[in-house]
Design a protein around this motif. Structure first.
Motif, PDB file in Angstrom:
ATOM      1  N   SER A 180      43.853  -5.588 -17.035  1.00 22.87           N
ATOM      2  CA  SER A 180      42.490  -5.811 -17.517  1.00 22.87           C
ATOM      3  C   SER A 180      41.668  -6.648 -16.536  1.00 22.87           C
ATOM      4  O   SER A 180      40.481  -6.422 -16.390  1.00 22.87           O
ATOM      5  N   GLU A 181      42.297  -7.565 -15.830  1.00 20.93           N
ATOM      6  CA  GLU A 181      41.512  -8.468 -14.959  1.00 20.93           C
ATOM      7  C   GLU A 181      41.662  -8.182 -13.466  1.00 20.93           C
ATOM      8  O   GLU A 181      40.863  -8.672 -12.669  1.00 20.93           O
ATOM      9  N   GLY A 182      42.713  -7.460 -13.098  1.00 16.57           N
ATOM     10  CA  GLY A 182      42.891  -7.120 -11.679  1.00 16.57           C
ATOM     11  C   GLY A 182      43.375  -8.296 -10.843  1.00 16.57           C
ATOM     12  O   GLY A 182      43.686  -9.373 -11.376  1.00 16.57           O
ATOM     13  N   PRO A 183      43.409  -8.113  -9.503  1.00 12.17           N
ATOM     14  CA  PRO A 183      43.955  -9.125  -8.593  1.00 12.17           C
ATOM     15  C   PRO A 183      43.236 -10.473  -8.666  1.00 12.17           C
ATOM     16  O   PRO A 183      43.809 -11.501  -8.317  1.00 12.17           O
ATOM     17  N   GLU A 184      41.993 -10.467  -9.126  1.00  9.92           N
ATOM     18  CA  GLU A 184      41.212 -11.711  -9.162  1.00  9.92           C
ATOM     19  C   GLU A 184      41.890 -12.788 -10.013  1.00  9.92           C
ATOM     20  O   GLU A 184      41.830 -13.980  -9.691  1.00  9.92           O
ATOM     21  N   ILE A 185      42.549 -12.369 -11.078  1.00 11.09           N
ATOM     22  CA  ILE A 185      43.189 -13.359 -11.961  1.00 11.09           C
ATOM     23  C   ILE A 185      44.378 -14.030 -11.237  1.00 11.09           C
ATOM     24  O   ILE A 185      44.654 -15.210 -11.433  1.00 11.09           O
ATOM     25  N   VAL A 186      45.033 -13.273 -10.366  1.00 10.41           N
ATOM     26  CA  VAL A 186      46.129 -13.859  -9.573  1.00 10.41           C
ATOM     27  C   VAL A 186      45.536 -14.896  -8.614  1.00 10.41           C
ATOM     28  O   VAL A 186      46.026 -16.023  -8.510  1.00 10.41           O
ATOM     29  N   ARG A 187      44.470 -14.507  -7.943  1.00  7.43           N
ATOM     30  CA  ARG A 187      43.833 -15.428  -6.983  1.00  7.43           C
ATOM     31  C   ARG A 187      43.361 -16.706  -7.683  1.00  7.43           C
ATOM     32  O   ARG A 187      43.483 -17.806  -7.149  1.00  7.43           O
ATOM     33  N   GLU A 188      42.830 -16.538  -8.895  1.00  9.00           N
ATOM     34  CA  GLU A 188      42.318 -17.706  -9.636  1.00  9.00           C
ATOM     35  C   GLU A 188      43.456 -18.699  -9.949  1.00  9.00           C
ATOM     36  O   GLU A 188      43.313 -19.900  -9.742  1.00  9.00           O
ATOM     37  N   PHE A 189      44.578 -18.180 -10.420  1.00  6.02           N
ATOM     38  CA  PHE A 189      45.697 -19.095 -10.718  1.00  6.02           C
ATOM     39  C   PHE A 189      46.234 -19.743  -9.445  1.00  6.02           C
ATOM     40  O   PHE A 189      46.598 -20.922  -9.437  1.00  6.02           O
ATOM     41  N   LYS A 190      46.293 -18.964  -8.353  1.00  3.32           N
ATOM     42  CA  LYS A 190      46.766 -19.546  -7.087  1.00  3.32           C
ATOM     43  C   LYS A 190      45.785 -20.640  -6.616  1.00  3.32           C
ATOM     44  O   LYS A 190      46.198 -21.692  -6.153  1.00  3.32           O
ATOM     45  N   LEU A 213      48.543 -10.610  -2.050  1.00  2.00           N
ATOM     46  CA  LEU A 213      48.083 -11.561  -3.072  1.00  2.00           C
ATOM     47  C   LEU A 213      48.762 -12.927  -2.966  1.00  2.00           C
ATOM     48  O   LEU A 213      48.364 -13.869  -3.644  1.00  2.00           O
ATOM     49  N   GLY A 214      49.820 -12.997  -2.165  1.00  2.00           N
ATOM     50  CA  GLY A 214      50.488 -14.301  -1.976  1.00  2.00           C
ATOM     51  C   GLY A 214      51.166 -14.826  -3.224  1.00  2.00           C
ATOM     52  O   GLY A 214      51.173 -16.041  -3.463  1.00  2.00           O
ATOM     53  N   VAL A 215      51.740 -13.932  -4.040  1.00  2.00           N
ATOM     54  CA  VAL A 215      52.434 -14.408  -5.247  1.00  2.00           C
ATOM     55  C   VAL A 215      53.779 -15.030  -4.864  1.00  2.00           C
ATOM     56  O   VAL A 215      54.303 -14.811  -3.767  1.00  2.00           O
ATOM     57  N   ASP A 216      54.349 -15.790  -5.789  1.00  3.28           N
ATOM     58  CA  ASP A 216      55.615 -16.493  -5.527  1.00  3.28           C
ATOM     59  C   ASP A 216      56.828 -15.683  -5.947  1.00  3.28           C
ATOM     60  O   ASP A 216      57.953 -15.954  -5.512  1.00  3.28           O
ATOM     61  N   MET A 217      56.588 -14.703  -6.831  1.00  2.66           N
ATOM     62  CA  MET A 217      57.699 -13.908  -7.359  1.00  2.66           C
ATOM     63  C   MET A 217      57.125 -12.579  -7.836  1.00  2.66           C
ATOM     64  O   MET A 217      56.031 -12.544  -8.406  1.00  2.66           O
ATOM     65  N   THR A 218      57.848 -11.488  -7.567  1.00  6.83           N
ATOM     66  CA  THR A 218      57.415 -10.203  -8.110  1.00  6.83           C
ATOM     67  C   THR A 218      58.656  -9.338  -8.346  1.00  6.83           C
ATOM     68  O   THR A 218      59.765  -9.754  -8.017  1.00  6.83           O
ATOM     69  N   ASN A 219      58.467  -8.144  -8.930  1.00  2.00           N
ATOM     70  CA  ASN A 219      59.687  -7.404  -9.295  1.00  2.00           C
ATOM     71  C   ASN A 219      59.536  -5.886  -9.302  1.00  2.00           C
ATOM     72  O   ASN A 219      58.424  -5.351  -9.310  1.00  2.00           O
TER      73      ASN A 219
END
Ligand code: C5P
Length: 235
Positions: A39-49, A78-84
């Motif tokens: 629903s929010e796309g990559p922007e929500i990941v960037r916001e939390f980071k 996106l520079g996430v810390d964990m994915t799967n």
């Protein structure tokens, strides 16, 4: 390996997710799954980071090896810390995902989902037709071993399998476990549930907790109690 409680943000809007996390604290490790990401796309990941949180992006990729390779390459940005990814995609799919992580120099932990914690042994045999006398624990061990052989950092499993996987796959293999329910909490659609205390005892690295925190009357209190039970101290 730092032990931590990862909060599953299964919300449809970014606002709900951001408000909840703001009420829990700055150090919270968050999990963004398909409901929030779609629903929010990559922007929500960037916001939390941007707000300094660690992020587990839980999209469980499962497709042909070439498509998963491309998907992980895109997610790496996106520079996430964990994915799967899903182990059910097989060894070649796993090694292509690992190649994408390496080529992009991503620092993300890459995990394989073994058997969903909402799947019982009976359903595994009756609906998925995984039979041949394998127990659910043996299937999870086989998937995790295949993941390790193909370069994964760890797996998502139930803490019920944690003890066995730790013994067979070593101290450095990352074990991330959903299906966590404090004693007397509602189970919902989960089947292989474990308390935070048991997860601690069985040597898992991270527990993933959603509704027992997000739907609690007092989410902060629930989060702190779970941290105390699993990490052994308040965060
Ligand atoms: O609300 P609850 O604590 O059951 O949330 C568990 C979270 O972990 C959900 O976001 C779910 O998608 C995720 N998950 C799981 N089992 C897996 C992998 C991920 O429950 N095997």
């Amino acid at each position: 390996m730092g032990k931590d409680v990862i909060v599953a943000l299964d919300f449809a809007t970014g606002k709900e997710a951001l408000d909840l996390v703001a009420s829990l604290g700055e150090e919270v490790y968050v999990k963004i799954g398909m409901e929030l990401f779609y629903s929010e796309g990559p922007e929500i990941v960037r916001e939390f980071k941007k707000r300094g949180h660690k992020v587990f992006l839980d999209l469980k990729l499962h497709d042909i090896p070439n498509t998963v390779y491309g998907g992980i390459r895109s997610l790496s940005k996106l520079g996430v810390d964990m994915t799967n990814i899903h182990m059910a995609g097989g060894g070649k799919m796993v090694s292509e995902a690992v190649r994408a992580i390496e080529e992009t120099q991503s620092e993300s932990i890459l995990l394989g989902v073994t058997m969903l914690t909402s799947t019982s042994e009976e359903r595994m045999k009756e609906e998925l037709l995984i039979q041949k006398d394998y127990s659910l624990e043996e299937v999870v061990l086989k998937y995790a071993t295949l993941g390790k052989e193909n370069g994964l950092h760890g797996v998502v499993c139930s803490a019920m399998e944690g003890k066995k996987l730790r013994k067979e796959l070593g101290e450095d293999f990352v074990l991330v476990c959903p299906g966590i329910r404090p004693k007397d909490a509602e189970v919902g659609d989960q089947v292989r549930v474990v308390t935070p205390e048991e997860a601690k005892e069985w040597g898992v690295d991270y527990i993933v907790v959603g509704r027992p925190i997000t739907k609690a009357e007092n989410p902060k209190e629930a989060y702190e109690m779970i941290c105390k039970a699993f990490i052994g101290e308040e965060k």
